[in-house]
Design a protein around this motif. Structure first.
Motif, PDB file in Angstrom:
ATOM      1  N   THR A  69       0.836  -1.193   0.000  1.00 17.03           N
ATOM      2  CA  THR A  69       0.000   0.000   0.000  1.00 17.03           C
ATOM      3  C   THR A  69       0.876   1.250   0.000  1.00 17.03           C
ATOM      4  OG1 THR A  69      -1.843  -1.084   1.137  1.00 17.03           O
ATOM      5  CG2 THR A  69      -1.722   1.295   1.324  1.00 17.03           C
ATOM      6  N   VAL A  70       0.414   2.254  -0.751  1.00 18.15           N
ATOM      7  CA  VAL A  70       1.087   3.554  -0.789  1.00 18.15           C
ATOM      8  C   VAL A  70       0.076   4.641  -0.454  1.00 18.15           C
ATOM      9  CG1 VAL A  70       2.689   2.745  -2.565  1.00 18.15           C
ATOM     10  CG2 VAL A  70       0.628   4.009  -3.250  1.00 18.15           C
ATOM     11  N   ASP A  71       0.603   5.801  -0.062  1.00 15.33           N
ATOM     12  CA  ASP A  71      -0.223   6.992   0.144  1.00 15.33           C
ATOM     13  C   ASP A  71       0.044   7.930  -1.027  1.00 15.33           C
ATOM     14  OD1 ASP A  71      -1.361   9.451   0.967  1.00 15.33           O
ATOM     15  OD2 ASP A  71      -1.157   8.866   3.071  1.00 15.33           O
ATOM     16  N   VAL A  72      -0.994   8.209  -1.807  1.00 17.71           N
ATOM     17  CA  VAL A  72      -0.791   8.981  -3.037  1.00 17.71           C
ATOM     18  C   VAL A  72      -0.556  10.459  -2.774  1.00 17.71           C
ATOM     19  CG1 VAL A  72      -2.098   7.346  -4.447  1.00 17.71           C
ATOM     20  CG2 VAL A  72      -3.275   9.318  -3.434  1.00 17.71           C
ATOM     21  N   ARG A  73      -0.752  10.906  -1.546  1.00 21.46           N
ATOM     22  CA  ARG A  73      -0.418  12.305  -1.246  1.00 21.46           C
ATOM     23  C   ARG A  73       1.074  12.557  -1.453  1.00 21.46           C
ATOM     24  NH1 ARG A  73      -3.319  12.763   4.550  1.00 21.46           N
ATOM     25  NH2 ARG A  73      -2.280  10.717   4.672  1.00 21.46           N
ATOM     26  N   SER A  74       1.868  11.493  -1.345  1.00 21.27           N
ATOM     27  CA  SER A  74       3.315  11.640  -1.513  1.00 21.27           C
ATOM     28  C   SER A  74       3.708  11.937  -2.953  1.00 21.27           C
ATOM     29  CB  SER A  74       4.030  10.375  -1.028  1.00 21.27           C
ATOM     30  OG  SER A  74       3.491   9.212  -1.651  1.00 21.27           O
ATOM     31  N   VAL A  75       2.790  11.738  -3.905  1.00 19.30           N
ATOM     32  CA  VAL A  75       3.074  12.090  -5.306  1.00 19.30           C
ATOM     33  C   VAL A  75       2.111  13.171  -5.796  1.00 19.30           C
ATOM     34  CG1 VAL A  75       4.156   9.895  -5.906  1.00 19.30           C
ATOM     35  CG2 VAL A  75       1.668  10.122  -6.119  1.00 19.30           C
ATOM     36  N   GLY A  76       1.566  13.939  -4.845  1.00 16.87           N
ATOM     37  CA  GLY A  76       0.786  15.113  -5.201  1.00 16.87           C
ATOM     38  C   GLY A  76      -0.682  14.886  -5.470  1.00 16.87           C
ATOM     39  N   ALA A  77      -1.200  13.672  -5.193  1.00 17.71           N
ATOM     40  CA  ALA A  77      -2.624  13.399  -5.384  1.00 17.71           C
ATOM     41  C   ALA A  77      -3.343  13.466  -4.036  1.00 17.71           C
ATOM     42  CB  ALA A  77      -2.821  12.041  -6.028  1.00 17.71           C
ATOM     43  N   ASP A  78      -4.668  13.578  -4.085  1.00  7.63           N
ATOM     44  CA  ASP A  78      -5.403  13.624  -2.818  1.00  7.63           C
ATOM     45  C   ASP A  78      -6.590  12.673  -2.786  1.00  7.63           C
ATOM     46  OD1 ASP A  78      -7.212  14.864  -4.497  1.00  7.63           O
ATOM     47  OD2 ASP A  78      -7.065  16.835  -3.550  1.00  7.63           O
ATOM     48  N   ASP A  79      -6.756  11.874  -3.849  1.00  9.93           N
ATOM     49  CA  ASP A  79      -7.868  10.943  -3.902  1.00  9.93           C
ATOM     50  C   ASP A  79      -7.406   9.675  -4.598  1.00  9.93           C
ATOM     51  OD1 ASP A  79     -11.100  10.775  -3.745  1.00  9.93           O
ATOM     52  OD2 ASP A  79     -10.369   9.792  -5.570  1.00  9.93           O
ATOM     53  N   GLY A  80      -7.405   8.564  -3.874  1.00 12.00           N
ATOM     54  CA  GLY A  80      -6.873   7.314  -4.407  1.00 12.00           C
ATOM     55  C   GLY A  80      -7.680   6.759  -5.556  1.00 12.00           C
ATOM     56  N   ARG A  81      -8.991   6.893  -5.497  1.00 14.51           N
ATOM     57  CA  ARG A  81      -9.811   6.336  -6.585  1.00 14.51           C
ATOM     58  C   ARG A  81      -9.562   7.088  -7.888  1.00 14.51           C
ATOM     59  NH1 ARG A  81     -14.219   2.871  -6.459  1.00 14.51           N
ATOM     60  NH2 ARG A  81     -15.275   2.770  -8.477  1.00 14.51           N
ATOM     61  N   THR A  82      -9.560   8.410  -7.812  1.00 13.82           N
ATOM     62  CA  THR A  82      -9.278   9.200  -9.005  1.00 13.82           C
ATOM     63  C   THR A  82      -7.886   8.889  -9.538  1.00 13.82           C
ATOM     64  OG1 THR A  82     -10.745  10.967  -8.245  1.00 13.82           O
ATOM     65  CG2 THR A  82      -9.086  11.547  -9.907  1.00 13.82           C
ATOM     66  N   PHE A  83      -6.935   8.775  -8.634  1.00 19.92           N
ATOM     67  CA  PHE A  83      -5.568   8.453  -9.027  1.00 19.92           C
ATOM     68  C   PHE A  83      -5.522   7.136  -9.796  1.00 19.92           C
ATOM     69  CE2 PHE A  83      -1.549   6.298  -8.168  1.00 19.92           C
ATOM     70  CZ  PHE A  83      -0.620   7.258  -8.532  1.00 19.92           C
ATOM     71  N   CYS A  84      -6.217   6.108  -9.290  1.00 22.56           N
ATOM     72  CA  CYS A  84      -6.195   4.795  -9.947  1.00 22.56           C
ATOM     73  C   CYS A  84      -6.886   4.824 -11.305  1.00 22.56           C
ATOM     74  CB  CYS A  84      -6.852   3.748  -9.046  1.00 22.56           C
ATOM     75  SG  CYS A  84      -5.841   3.270  -7.630  1.00 22.56           S
ATOM     76  N   LEU A  85      -7.937   5.609 -11.439  1.00 24.29           N
ATOM     77  CA  LEU A  85      -8.629   5.705 -12.721  1.00 24.29           C
ATOM     78  C   LEU A  85      -7.771   6.426 -13.763  1.00 24.29           C
ATOM     79  CD1 LEU A  85     -12.249   6.538 -11.509  1.00 24.29           C
ATOM     80  CD2 LEU A  85     -11.436   4.388 -12.488  1.00 24.29           C
ATOM     81  N   GLU A  86      -6.933   7.328 -13.307  1.00 25.16           N
ATOM     82  CA  GLU A  86      -6.096   8.101 -14.235  1.00 25.16           C
ATOM     83  C   GLU A  86      -4.752   7.431 -14.502  1.00 25.16           C
ATOM     84  OE1 GLU A  86      -5.780  11.876 -12.340  1.00 25.16           O
ATOM     85  OE2 GLU A  86      -7.817  12.523 -12.940  1.00 25.16           O
TER      86      GLU A  86
END
Length: 395
Positions: free
Chosen positions: A329-346
């Motif tokens: 598991t990672v925290d996407v805030r560390s790469v400038g994102a704030d929503d994991g679902r949106t991040f995964c869709l993109e």
């Protein structure tokens, strides 16, 4: 404009209320996205290579020998004996293979049958979040109510007071998962002692999902059934899919006290009834493999864990390195994102990799919003390609 579809017969929505909200699983959604985009699929947790050829050949031999009709409802005797032998060999657990072992259509059916058998409407089931998605669905199918205790990164520990508070007079059982999907947490002996103390104190049942029992990299897998006062109240679930990398065979099992196993068997016979006739003797042969198989299997997956986690870290992610399973598991805030679902869709369009947003495994949406799971049960070259693609996030 097209005409609106006619209302369904019966005057109400086709899907019963307790299953509203359970649509297509996240695994199906993200795997379809991987196919559509040609992305590397590190979402759904299935290996991309088969398990030992010895086991596969045993299944072929069983097919050729005519083991293709309904097996016994409880599972063939040789597999039940092999499961009992496995529990004795690795954990010192003594089981009667005839009355205390039941073969199921994977661990998923074992979980469903156990909850349907043991829970009445209005009972409460305490579990830890994030939870594997079928837990919530099976609790709902049973008409029970879910109460969750949150595991929090980076260690994914829990507050013992939160677990104490989750127990009420309506609590029927605790649903445990260790090693834990999706976090990779391996519950410590002290944590399990606390769970066991509560179960004994409140006279609760425990259903424990231990399908990743042979994928522990740090720490020790302690079956809760081995703790004082727990053998008589615990049903233990495992499967061949994770240990032998034959996930499509769907051969699982549940073991424990005869009365509890009999209750699960009563329900199970009206679900799949039986399954996997030629695969059952093959899995029995797998459980009899020498210690070298199990240690090599764990070592190989540990190397893949380290490879992926190092690559994720190099790409800029904060990584919560798992103690077990085959998920990181990672925290996407560390790469400038704030929503994991949106991040995964993109992510497939950004760099050609698919992952799974952990938020779907939480009741507390805020606790899981920024967390994403990657699977490392893939060939080394596939992981290396995914790492190469993920490096583009930092450019």
């Amino acid at each position: 404009m097209a005409d609106a579809p006619p209302p369904p017969p019966g005057g109400r929505p086709p899907l019963v209320e307790r299953m509203q909200g359970f649509g297509e699983t996240i695994f199906a959604e993200m795997s379809a996205l991987a196919v559509r985009t040609g992305a590397v699929n590190l979402g759904q947790g299935f290996p991309d290579t088969d398990g030992p050829s010895l086991i596969a050949e045993a299944a072929v031999d069983a097919i050729r020998a005519g083991h293709n009709q309904y097996p016994p409802g409880v599972g063939i005797p040789s597999l039940r004996a092999a499961i009992a032998d496995h529990q004795r060999r690795f954990y010192g657990i003594e089981l009667d293979a005839d009355t205390e072992v039941l073969v199921t259509a994977g661990a998923t059916e074992a979980i469903a049958a156990a909850l349907l058998a043991l829970c009445d409407r209005g009972d409460e089931v305490v579990t830890f979040e994030p939870y594997y998605d079928s837990y919530a669905a099976c609790i709902a199918l049973a008409g029970a109510e879910r109460r969750v205790v949150t595991l929090r990164p980076p260690s994914y520990g829990f507050d013992p007071q939160d677990l104490d508070a989750a127990i009420t007079p309506r609590t029927r059982l605790i649903l445990l998962n260790t090693p834990h999907n999706p976090t990779g947490k391996v519950f410590s002996r002290d944590e399990l002692d606390h769970v066991a103390r509560l179960a004994v104190e409140h006279d609760l049942l425990v259903v424990t999902d231990e399908v990743y029992e042979h994928l522990v990299f740090d720490g020790e897998h302690v079956p809760i059934a081995t703790l004082p006062g727990m053998a008589e109240r615990t049903l233990t679930i495992s499967s061949a899919g994770k240990t032998f990398s034959f996930t499509g065979w769907k051969i699982g099992w549940i073991s424990g006290p005869a009365a509890l196993v009999a209750a699960v068997r009563t329900v199970k016979q009206f679900l799949t009834d039986v399954n996997g006739a030629p695969f059952q003797p093959a899995v029995a042969s797998g459980l009899a493999l020498g210690d070298g198989y199990f240690t090599d299997f764990t070592a190989d997956m540990r190397a893949k864990r380290d490879l992926l986690c190092d690559g994720l870290g190099a790409a800029g992610f904060e990584v919560f390195v798992p103690q077990g399973t085959y998920f990181a598991t990672v925290d996407v805030r560390s790469v400038g994102a704030d929503d994991g679902r949106t991040f995964c869709l993109e992510l497939p369009e950004r760099c050609g990799v698919v992952a799974v947003p952990n938020v779907v495994f939480y009741d507390d949406v805020d606790a899981g919003r920024t967390l994403v799971r990657f699977a490392f049960c893939k060939r080394t070259e596939v992981l290396e390609e995914a790492i190469h693609r993920l490096a583009a996030l930092g450019t």
